[in-house]
Write a protein that holds these residues in place. Structure first.
Motif, PDB file in Angstrom:
ATOM      1  N   THR A 188       0.732  -1.209  -0.111  1.00  0.00           N
ATOM      2  CA  THR A 188       0.023   0.022  -0.049  1.00  0.00           C
ATOM      3  C   THR A 188       0.732   1.191  -0.320  1.00  0.00           C
ATOM      4  OG1 THR A 188      -1.722   1.245   1.104  1.00  0.00           O
ATOM      5  CG2 THR A 188      -0.133  -0.148   2.499  1.00  0.00           C
ATOM      6  N   ARG A 189       0.310   2.271  -0.511  1.00  0.00           N
ATOM      7  CA  ARG A 189       1.004   3.940  -0.450  1.00  0.00           C
ATOM      8  C   ARG A 189       0.108   4.691   0.584  1.00  0.00           C
ATOM      9  NH1 ARG A 189       0.952   1.966  -5.464  1.00  0.00           N
ATOM     10  NH2 ARG A 189      -0.992   2.937  -6.097  1.00  0.00           N
ATOM     11  N   LYS A 190      -0.797   4.095   0.911  1.00  0.00           N
ATOM     12  CA  LYS A 190      -1.612   4.644   2.125  1.00  0.00           C
ATOM     13  C   LYS A 190      -1.220   4.639   3.231  1.00  0.00           C
ATOM     14  CE  LYS A 190      -5.993   4.500  -0.955  1.00  0.00           C
ATOM     15  NZ  LYS A 190      -5.458   3.527  -1.914  1.00  0.00           N
ATOM     16  N   MET A 191      -0.249   5.361   3.728  1.00  0.00           N
ATOM     17  CA  MET A 191       0.468   5.406   4.929  1.00  0.00           C
ATOM     18  C   MET A 191       0.075   6.518   5.619  1.00  0.00           C
ATOM     19  SD  MET A 191       2.433   2.752   5.650  1.00  0.00           S
ATOM     20  CE  MET A 191       3.071   1.246   4.784  1.00  0.00           C
ATOM     21  N   GLU A 192       0.044   6.579   6.867  1.00  0.00           N
ATOM     22  CA  GLU A 192      -0.172   7.821   7.869  1.00  0.00           C
ATOM     23  C   GLU A 192       0.693   7.647   9.118  1.00  0.00           C
ATOM     24  OE1 GLU A 192      -3.952   7.796  10.360  1.00  0.00           O
ATOM     25  OE2 GLU A 192      -4.543   6.445   8.665  1.00  0.00           O
ATOM     26  N   ASP A 193       0.935   9.182   9.314  1.00  0.00           N
ATOM     27  CA  ASP A 193       2.011   9.141  10.485  1.00  0.00           C
ATOM     28  C   ASP A 193       1.193   9.323  11.781  1.00  0.00           C
ATOM     29  OD1 ASP A 193       3.383  10.252  12.694  1.00  0.00           O
ATOM     30  OD2 ASP A 193       4.617  11.579  11.443  1.00  0.00           O
ATOM     31  N   TYR A 194       1.354   7.747  12.465  1.00  0.00           N
ATOM     32  CA  TYR A 194       0.482   7.642  13.618  1.00  0.00           C
ATOM     33  C   TYR A 194       1.404   7.372  14.795  1.00  0.00           C
ATOM     34  CZ  TYR A 194      -2.265   5.407  17.225  1.00  0.00           C
ATOM     35  OH  TYR A 194      -2.822   5.135  18.432  1.00  0.00           O
ATOM     36  N   ARG A 195       1.317   8.491  15.747  1.00  0.00           N
ATOM     37  CA  ARG A 195       2.178   8.730  16.826  1.00  0.00           C
ATOM     38  C   ARG A 195       3.682   8.111  16.677  1.00  0.00           C
ATOM     39  NH1 ARG A 195      -0.671   8.564  21.727  1.00  0.00           N
ATOM     40  NH2 ARG A 195      -2.598   8.525  21.825  1.00  0.00           N
ATOM     41  N   GLY A 196       4.360   8.944  15.543  1.00  0.00           N
ATOM     42  CA  GLY A 196       5.424   8.716  15.270  1.00  0.00           C
ATOM     43  C   GLY A 196       5.877   7.577  14.595  1.00  0.00           C
ATOM     44  N   PHE A 197       4.994   6.852  13.916  1.00  0.00           N
ATOM     45  CA  PHE A 197       5.375   5.635  12.951  1.00  0.00           C
ATOM     46  C   PHE A 197       4.557   5.578  11.755  1.00  0.00           C
ATOM     47  CE2 PHE A 197       7.184   3.769  16.795  1.00  0.00           C
ATOM     48  CZ  PHE A 197       8.026   3.031  16.605  1.00  0.00           C
ATOM     49  N   TRP A 198       5.002   5.119  10.771  1.00  0.00           N
ATOM     50  CA  TRP A 198       4.302   5.063   9.401  1.00  0.00           C
ATOM     51  C   TRP A 198       3.483   3.941   9.461  1.00  0.00           C
ATOM     52  CZ3 TRP A 198       3.680   9.288   7.062  1.00  0.00           C
ATOM     53  CH2 TRP A 198       4.766  10.171   6.770  1.00  0.00           C
ATOM     54  N   VAL A 199       1.990   3.816   9.508  1.00  0.00           N
ATOM     55  CA  VAL A 199       1.174   2.882   9.874  1.00  0.00           C
ATOM     56  C   VAL A 199       0.308   2.921   8.664  1.00  0.00           C
ATOM     57  CG1 VAL A 199      -0.562   1.751  11.203  1.00  0.00           C
ATOM     58  CG2 VAL A 199       1.387   3.025  12.237  1.00  0.00           C
ATOM     59  N   PRO A 200      -0.014   1.859   7.791  1.00  0.00           N
ATOM     60  CA  PRO A 200      -1.141   1.739   6.870  1.00  0.00           C
ATOM     61  C   PRO A 200      -2.359   1.937   7.182  1.00  0.00           C
ATOM     62  CG  PRO A 200       0.337  -0.278   6.743  1.00  0.00           C
ATOM     63  CD  PRO A 200       0.456   0.451   8.136  1.00  0.00           C
ATOM     64  N   THR A 201      -3.172   2.863   6.487  1.00  0.00           N
ATOM     65  CA  THR A 201      -4.493   3.323   6.532  1.00  0.00           C
ATOM     66  C   THR A 201      -5.475   2.309   6.053  1.00  0.00           C
ATOM     67  OG1 THR A 201      -4.156   5.659   6.296  1.00  0.00           O
ATOM     68  CG2 THR A 201      -6.178   4.832   5.976  1.00  0.00           C
ATOM     69  N   CYS A 202      -4.995   1.662   4.904  1.00  0.00           N
ATOM     70  CA  CYS A 202      -5.540   0.602   4.286  1.00  0.00           C
ATOM     71  C   CYS A 202      -4.838  -0.141   3.181  1.00  0.00           C
ATOM     72  CB  CYS A 202      -6.832   0.861   3.972  1.00  0.00           C
ATOM     73  SG  CYS A 202      -6.934   2.117   2.314  1.00  0.00           S
ATOM     74  N   PHE A 203      -5.014  -1.407   2.733  1.00  0.00           N
ATOM     75  CA  PHE A 203      -4.164  -1.678   1.600  1.00  0.00           C
ATOM     76  C   PHE A 203      -4.862  -1.817   0.259  1.00  0.00           C
ATOM     77  CE2 PHE A 203      -2.707  -3.422   5.527  1.00  0.00           C
ATOM     78  CZ  PHE A 203      -1.150  -3.237   5.408  1.00  0.00           C
ATOM     79  N   ASN A 204      -3.772  -1.769  -0.806  1.00  0.00           N
ATOM     80  CA  ASN A 204      -4.618  -1.688  -2.350  1.00  0.00           C
ATOM     81  C   ASN A 204      -5.302  -3.004  -2.511  1.00  0.00           C
ATOM     82  OD1 ASN A 204      -2.912   0.811  -2.344  1.00  0.00           O
ATOM     83  ND2 ASN A 204      -1.292  -0.388  -3.494  1.00  0.00           N
ATOM     84  N   ALA A 205      -4.884  -4.026  -2.063  1.00  0.00           N
ATOM     85  CA  ALA A 205      -5.879  -5.066  -2.661  1.00  0.00           C
ATOM     86  C   ALA A 205      -7.260  -5.366  -2.056  1.00  0.00           C
ATOM     87  CB  ALA A 205      -4.978  -6.608  -2.561  1.00  0.00           C
ATOM     88  N   ALA A 206      -7.440  -4.758  -0.991  1.00  0.00           N
ATOM     89  CA  ALA A 206      -8.743  -4.852  -0.270  1.00  0.00           C
ATOM     90  C   ALA A 206      -9.623  -3.440   0.040  1.00  0.00           C
ATOM     91  CB  ALA A 206      -8.740  -5.801   0.829  1.00  0.00           C
ATOM     92  N   GLY A 207      -8.876  -2.834   0.798  1.00  0.00           N
ATOM     93  CA  GLY A 207      -9.796  -1.676   1.319  1.00  0.00           C
ATOM     94  C   GLY A 207     -10.334  -1.985   2.612  1.00  0.00           C
ATOM     95  N   PRO A 208     -10.538  -0.609   3.462  1.00  0.00           N
ATOM     96  CA  PRO A 208     -11.176  -0.949   4.718  1.00  0.00           C
ATOM     97  C   PRO A 208     -12.282  -1.925   5.002  1.00  0.00           C
ATOM     98  CG  PRO A 208     -10.730   1.499   4.239  1.00  0.00           C
ATOM     99  CD  PRO A 208     -10.644   0.663   2.841  1.00  0.00           C
ATOM    100  N   LEU A 209     -13.318  -1.843   4.042  1.00  0.00           N
ATOM    101  CA  LEU A 209     -14.357  -2.832   4.289  1.00  0.00           C
ATOM    102  C   LEU A 209     -14.169  -4.274   4.322  1.00  0.00           C
ATOM    103  CD1 LEU A 209     -17.312  -2.432   5.194  1.00  0.00           C
ATOM    104  CD2 LEU A 209     -17.948  -2.307   2.810  1.00  0.00           C
TER     105      LEU A 209
END
Length: 774
Positions: free
Chosen positions: A387-408
């Motif tokens: 995934t390229r959907k990363m967010e800065d969460y408490r000082g770490f890069w954490v995926p928001t969701c993944f390309n192959a699926a998505g949040p749902l």
């Protein structure tokens, strides 16, 4: 004074001038180090105490980490061999927290500090931790730029109230440094090729805001600045401040004339002068990016300002996306707080494209703490490939969701099969020493004296007035050995403060960088892990592991700790390992999990799951003026705890005289409801939504909300106020929470008799995080 942190199991380079006073501090204790000083410039304290057994500096630098490569590059740029250094060992193995070494440089010296250490095993408690370096110069630090990030191609000083122009090639990095702090720096960039053809395409703030959907682009996906053609010219790579102006023009002659200062130096005229040789047309006001300018979109649609947040040496690092003509100013404003009332210098450095700096924002656990850029967990090579959907969460890069699926789809994988998620951003602290139990008993609301070895408990940590500092889990690894897993870095500072105030013999060692973890959650999580985790004969297998217990073992030879914990409301586990072996652990779990539908999961799906399960989240469902009862976790405060904890008297008063209560809401319709929306009874606001989501499994919008106790009766009808709270209302009903599986039958599910009888390999060094902000 100049200060910085040298990270555990790393090295760093710095220079001293004759007369400078060097102080190296071990803030957490028990952290050895080696100071290497260039031969011929060795202070008396080093010359008279040489360390014969110190490792050769060349051997350490040959390890080849990012920090080692940076030191090698700095030595090479100065033509100095690593063999030309004398070493001194710092700090004993049992050094107390706050131990310090001081020395005065008798001549100019080049130094390398090696923070000794080795990878920590998941069930060990010996993490290498940071050393703090303080340099008190013999002269003034004013105007002294910090050391370069790499050998620079361009080293340019922009004197106070002036501007400079320069050219940059595509791929090169531009570092804009606030030398003395609290100084604004306007930045312009133009497409060099277009400018050579007589076409002027520079940075366009309106286009950038529109395309980014963000007021201030920052490292990550929202990182680029565009021109009017919607072509990106630069991207933000690193930012140590995080607060800049992108609303208004650079200061101009008109601004000062209107304020009664005609003829005042200004950035616009300074830009016009230095850009004219490049064929750039003069302007009355330049729409620049103003780094470090602290403007605020305040109440009543007013844009206000105050002194910048930047400190000496703070910077923004950009990468050129095409060949550029650039200009940087040191703002001339001395008639308001924009530059702390006193303009100072800005420094610009340009680095080669091969430098390949990582992206990140700076984070400080306290306002006076050393900043730290966003980190990548040991699992990042695998998650970032998906995934390229990363967010800065408490000082770490954490995926928001993944390309192959998505949040749902990720959500349903966790509810129906299994999901794996990187939770390495959780903070970990090793609490060891003869008074470790006394410290934890004092610091948290639960009675940790009842906690058995290999058992975990979820608890709150409060301050003196009863507000929550954090929530988290306590692991008992031994009689005098605990591990505190939480969401906030400040918890470690708080524990050390309590230990010092109560004169407890205990060490609180940060192990976040030595212990990374993935959560494997869902109905098939036990089946997946039981097939690959091998535990010692005396330890429970995965099939035998009870809720809020942990065991140790190996996954394909990699030492792990596994806990029966999670943050989803589903049966689940967390697998803990050293970050250097994280990719191996990920690959092993994914390989075995694939036939069972194991799916990588990001923060967006996790938020749906934890709200359905009624699991609270720091900064949303509680803060430092919310007590455990108001946060909906009053069960973490036993009435019969034999010893007082910090805030116990205040919490007891709040229990007996509650003002607010956390409740669930069922909301009619499908309109968005979010954190901070007001909850109303008629015209009166009676509370606020803390967390909300559209529940996939329940088919409706649900929320957690904190309401005044007088309006919190179950079954009562209330409304969510949108717009100004009155012009638009959404109907809702107060209900019990958790909304889903309130008896926690899923998370408590035990192995079937067949599974329990099956020989099970397994072993994890894990941390229970049920209810912990992930």
């Amino acid at each position: 004074m100049l200060s910085f942190a040298a990270r555990g199991d790393s090295c760093c380079f710095f220079e001293l001038e004759a007369g400078d006073r060097l102080r190296i501090i071990d803030p957490e204790g028990r952290q050895p180090g080696y100071l290497y000083v260039q031969a011929g410039a060795v202070p008396d304290e080093v010359r008279t105490r040489p360390e014969a057994g110190a490792p050769n500096l060349s051997d350490h630098l040959a390890r080849g980490g990012t920090d080692c490569r940076a030191v090698v590059a700095m030595l090479h740029s100065r033509g100095i061999a690593a063999s030309n250094f004398q070493a001194l060992q710092l700090f004993a193995a049992e050094a107390e927290p706050g131990a310090a070494f001081e020395v005065t440089a008798t001549a100019d010296a080049i130094c390398v500090l090696v923070v000794a250490g080795k990878p920590m095993a998941p069930d060990a408690q010996d993490p290498p931790t940071d050393l703090l370096v303080e340099i008190r110069p013999s002269g003034s630090l004013e105007g002294r730029a910090p050391p370069p990030l790499a050998p620079p191609l361009l080293d340019l000083r922009v004197k106070a109230a002036t501007a400079r122009s320069y050219t940059v090639k595509a791929g090169q990095y531009i570092q804009i440094i606030d030398v003395d702090g609290r100084q604004c720096a306007d930045f312009l960039a133009f497409d060099a090729a277009a400018l050579a053809e007589g076409k002027e395409y520079g940075l366009d703030a309106t286009t950038t805001h529109t395309l980014m959907g963000s007021t201030a682009p920052k490292p990550g996906l929202l990182s680029k600045y565009f021109d009017a053609r919607m072509i990106p010219l630069v991207e933000v790579v690193q930012d140590t401040v995080g607060r800049h102006d992108t609303f208004m023009l650079a200061c101009s002659a008109k601004y000062y004339e209107d304020m009664g200062y005609p003829g005042h130096s200004n950035c616009t005229d300074n830009f016009n002068a230095v850009l004219a040789p490049h064929g750039v047309q003069a302007k009355k006001g330049w729409p620049a990016i103003n780094f470090f300018y602290n403007t605020i979109a305040g109440a009543g649609d007013q844009i206000t300002m105050d002194e910048p947040w930047s400190r000496p040496g703070d910077y923004v690092l950009l990468r050129a996306l095409t060949d550029l003509v650039c200009a940087t100013s040191s703002c001339a404003d001395d008639i308001d707080p924009a530059n702390g009332w006193f303009p100072t210098d800005i420094h610009v450095r340009v680095y080669d494209a091969a430098s390949a700096f990582p992206k990140g924002m700076s984070h400080r656990m306290t306002p006076d703490a050393e900043p730290r850029l966003t980190r990548e967990s040991g699992f990042h090579p695998r998650t970032s490939a998906l995934t390229r959907k990363m967010e800065d969460y408490r000082g770490f890069w954490v995926p928001t969701c993944f390309n192959a699926a998505g949040p749902l789809e990720e959500y349903w994988a966790c509810r129906e099969r299994a999901a794996i998620m990187d939770l390495s951003a959780l903070r970990k602290f090793e609490v060891i020493g003869p008074d470790a139990e006394d410290l934890m008993q004092l610091a948290v609301t639960r009675n940790v004296r009842k906690l058995a070895i290999n058992q975990i408990v979820y608890t709150a940590m409060c301050n003196e007035h009863g507000g929550m500092i954090d929530d988290g889990t306590v692991f008992r690894l031994g009689q005098n050995n605990f591990r505190w897993i939480c969401g906030d870095e400040y918890s470690g500072v708080w524990l050390r403060k309590l230990a010092a105030e109560h004169k407890l013999k205990v060490w609180v060692k940060s192990s976040t960088d030595q212990l990374h973890n993935v959560a494997v959650q869902g109905p098939k999580s036990r089946t997946i892990l039981s097939g690959i985790v091998v535990t010692p004969p005396q330890e429970p297998t995965v099939d035998e592991l009870k809720w809020f217990r942990f065991t140790v073992g190996r996954i394909n030879g990699v030492p792990v700790l596994i806990s029966r914990t999670g943050y989803t409301g589903e049966l689940g586990f967390e697998v803990w390992c050293h970050p250097s072996q994280a990719t191996s652990v990920w690959d092993s779990i994914m390989e075995v999990g694939e036939p069972h539908g194991l799916t990588p999961m990001g923060l967006a799906a996790l938020d749906m799951l934890r709200i359905e399960a009624g699991l609270v989240f720091a900064g949303y469902d509680f803060c430092d003026h919310t007590d455990p009862f108001e946060a909906g976790i009053g069960f973490t405060v036993p009435k019969d705890k034999p010893d007082p904890f910090v805030g116990s008297e205040a919490v007891s008063r709040r229990r007996d005289n509650p003002h607010r209560r956390l409740v669930g809401l069922d909301i009619e319709g499908n309109e968005h409801v979010g954190h901070g929306d007001g909850v109303y009874a008629g015209r009166t606001q009676v509370g606020v939504v803390t967390s909300a989501t559209k529940s996939p499994i329940l088919g409706k919008t649900i929320a957690l909300a904190r309401l005044d106790v007088s309006a919190a009766a179950i079954g009562r009808d209330v409304e969510i106020g949108k717009l100004d709270g009155h012009q638009k209302r959404l109907s809702a009903k107060i209900v019990e929470f958790p909304h889903f599986d309130p008896k926690k039958t899923r998370v408590r599910a035990e192995a079937s008799s067949q599974a329990a009888a099956r020989p099970a390999p397994s072993s994890p060094d894990a941390v229970a995080t049920a209810g912990v902000p992930a």
